[in-house]
Design an enzyme around this catalytic site. Sequence first.
Site: not given
Length: 257
Positions: A180-181
């Site tokens: 979940d960059f």
Amino acid sequence: MLPIPERMKAMIDLTQRCYDQIGQSDSTVIFFGDKVLKISRESVESWQEMHMMQWLSGKIPVPDVLCTEKYHRLDYLLMTRLPGVMACDAYYLARPKELTAILAEGLKMLWAVKDTGCGYNCNLYKKLRMAHHNVRHDKVDLDSRVFAMLGEKRFVSPEHLFNWLLEHRPEEEPVLSHGDFCLPNIFIQNGKVSGFVDLGRAGIADKYQDIALCYRSLRQNCKHFPEDFDPDSLFEMLEITPDWEKIRYYILLDELF
Ligand SMILES: Nc1ncnc2c1ncn2[C@@H]1O[C@H](COP(=O)(O)OP(=O)(O)OP(=O)(O)O)[C@@H](O)[C@H]1O
Ligand SMILES: [Mg+2]
């Protein structure tokens, strides 16, 4: 107010309690001075986050896990507070070129972790299985802004999108992936990544999982950036020719989570 396990109460200063305003999931994040307590519904993801945080310690900057506990069907994670500010801090929103270079370094930091014995496989087979579960249990809320950003008009329902994703699986290049960059999950201090949080989807996945969400996060923040900034500069800093089909694919896949 959620109850706090006695063992954790003994490790924190309750008078310093302060709630996080950024997180959008149904987790609760509470700051106690230099410690942070994350309380999540009992789930595979919150369990994965604790394990990945421990496994990543010493490999890349992540909070130290101080204590974990299952209590009242909730997962409690007490960790150290990361130094620095979130990548979405006003300072970096005003300096998107500097920000993009730091994010590119952050991606490279993850890819440099060659020891893939982390035990968490987040490949497409697994992600699509989880996506299917979310679709079947009506947990998906498609974001029309993401479709607008991609100029995407085809998908009329989560089932429709899921079937398309299933049929158009790209080839995968496995790396260590954050999962979940996006800007609020990356911390920066003195012009360098000082840490990663929100590791519930971290594991081995295709390189484009993180590239795509990093790019989406830059695009979504464009309204805050000076006009002359081009989010595509991310690819120059990564020294890659972007694979636009994969970028689309992983942004669309994330809609089912
Ligand atoms: N160890 C930490 N040190 C400093 N800040 C933290 C830490 N853990 C969490 N935070 C802050 O709390 C915010 C929310 O935490 P996190 O992203 O883990 O929760 P979340 O509820 O899963 O968020 P979301 O799903 O919205 O991304 C982070 O963006 C960060 O600002
Ligand atoms: Mg987060």
